[in-house]
Design a protein around this motif. Structure first.
Motif, PDB file in Angstrom:
ATOM      1  N   GLN A   1       0.793  -1.226   0.000  1.00  0.00           N
ATOM      2  CA  GLN A   1       0.000   0.000   0.000  1.00  0.00           C
ATOM      3  C   GLN A   1       0.831   1.285   0.000  1.00  0.00           C
ATOM      4  O   GLN A   1       0.325   2.341  -0.357  1.00  0.00           O
TER       5      GLN A   1
ATOM      6  N   GLU B   1       4.222  -8.723  -6.397  1.00  0.00           N
ATOM      7  CA  GLU B   1       3.631  -7.646  -5.615  1.00  0.00           C
ATOM      8  C   GLU B   1       4.456  -6.362  -5.730  1.00  0.00           C
ATOM      9  O   GLU B   1       3.906  -5.273  -5.885  1.00  0.00           O
TER      10      GLU B   1
ATOM     11  N   ARG C   1       6.507  -5.538  -8.208  1.00  0.00           N
ATOM     12  CA  ARG C   1       6.352  -5.010  -9.576  1.00  0.00           C
ATOM     13  C   ARG C   1       5.023  -4.289  -9.749  1.00  0.00           C
ATOM     14  O   ARG C   1       4.962  -3.213 -10.356  1.00  0.00           O
ATOM     15  N   GLU C   2       3.946  -4.864  -9.204  1.00  0.00           N
ATOM     16  CA  GLU C   2       2.638  -4.231  -9.327  1.00  0.00           C
ATOM     17  C   GLU C   2       2.611  -2.879  -8.619  1.00  0.00           C
ATOM     18  O   GLU C   2       2.059  -1.907  -9.129  1.00  0.00           O
ATOM     19  N   TYR C   3       3.211  -2.824  -7.435  1.00  0.00           N
ATOM     20  CA  TYR C   3       3.241  -1.558  -6.697  1.00  0.00           C
ATOM     21  C   TYR C   3       4.061  -0.518  -7.455  1.00  0.00           C
ATOM     22  O   TYR C   3       3.635   0.628  -7.614  1.00  0.00           O
TER      23      TYR C   3
ATOM     24  N   ALA D   1       4.678  -0.339 -10.588  1.00  0.00           N
ATOM     25  CA  ALA D   1       4.063   0.015 -11.861  1.00  0.00           C
ATOM     26  C   ALA D   1       2.848   0.926 -11.686  1.00  0.00           C
ATOM     27  O   ALA D   1       2.414   1.568 -12.638  1.00  0.00           O
ATOM     28  N   SER D   2       2.319   0.988 -10.469  1.00  0.00           N
ATOM     29  CA  SER D   2       1.136   1.824 -10.243  1.00  0.00           C
ATOM     30  C   SER D   2       1.552   3.278 -10.036  1.00  0.00           C
ATOM     31  O   SER D   2       2.628   3.554  -9.496  1.00  0.00           O
ATOM     32  N   PRO D   3       0.705   4.209 -10.468  1.00  0.00           N
ATOM     33  CA  PRO D   3       1.049   5.627 -10.283  1.00  0.00           C
ATOM     34  C   PRO D   3       1.029   5.983  -8.802  1.00  0.00           C
ATOM     35  O   PRO D   3       0.258   5.404  -8.032  1.00  0.00           O
TER      36      PRO D   3
ATOM     37  N   GLN E   1       0.181   7.769  -5.382  1.00  0.00           N
ATOM     38  CA  GLN E   1      -1.036   8.397  -4.858  1.00  0.00           C
ATOM     39  C   GLN E   1      -0.682   9.774  -4.301  1.00  0.00           C
ATOM     40  O   GLN E   1       0.244   9.897  -3.511  1.00  0.00           O
TER      41      GLN E   1
END
Length: 67
Positions: free
Chosen positions: A3, A52, A54-56, A58-60, A62
């Motif tokens: 998160q 996990e 990589r996904e974090y 790759a996300s813009p 916040q």
């Protein structure tokens, strides 16, 4: 799911520790079959954790909400 950047750092430390455990196992376990059996769980967990991360990453990011 990761998160925030603090959780990212914790996950990356866990990944490093598991990689070190696998490295030590490679040195200690001379039987290839035993090594594969012993390492498979660690490797599956590494795959899950790295996905996990990589996904974090790759996300813009916040943006902090004011007000």
């Amino acid at each position: 799911m990761i998160q925030n950047d603090n959780e990212l750092q914790v996950m990356m430390e866990r990944i490093r520790r598991i990689q070190n455990q696998l490295s030590a196992l490679r040195k200690a376990e001379t039987n290839p079959t035993n090594y594969r059996l012993s390492s498979s769980g660690f490797i599956a967990e590494l795959d899950r954790m790295q996905l996990e991360v990589r996904e974090y990453l790759a996300s813009p990011p916040q943006l902090a909400r004011v007000g």
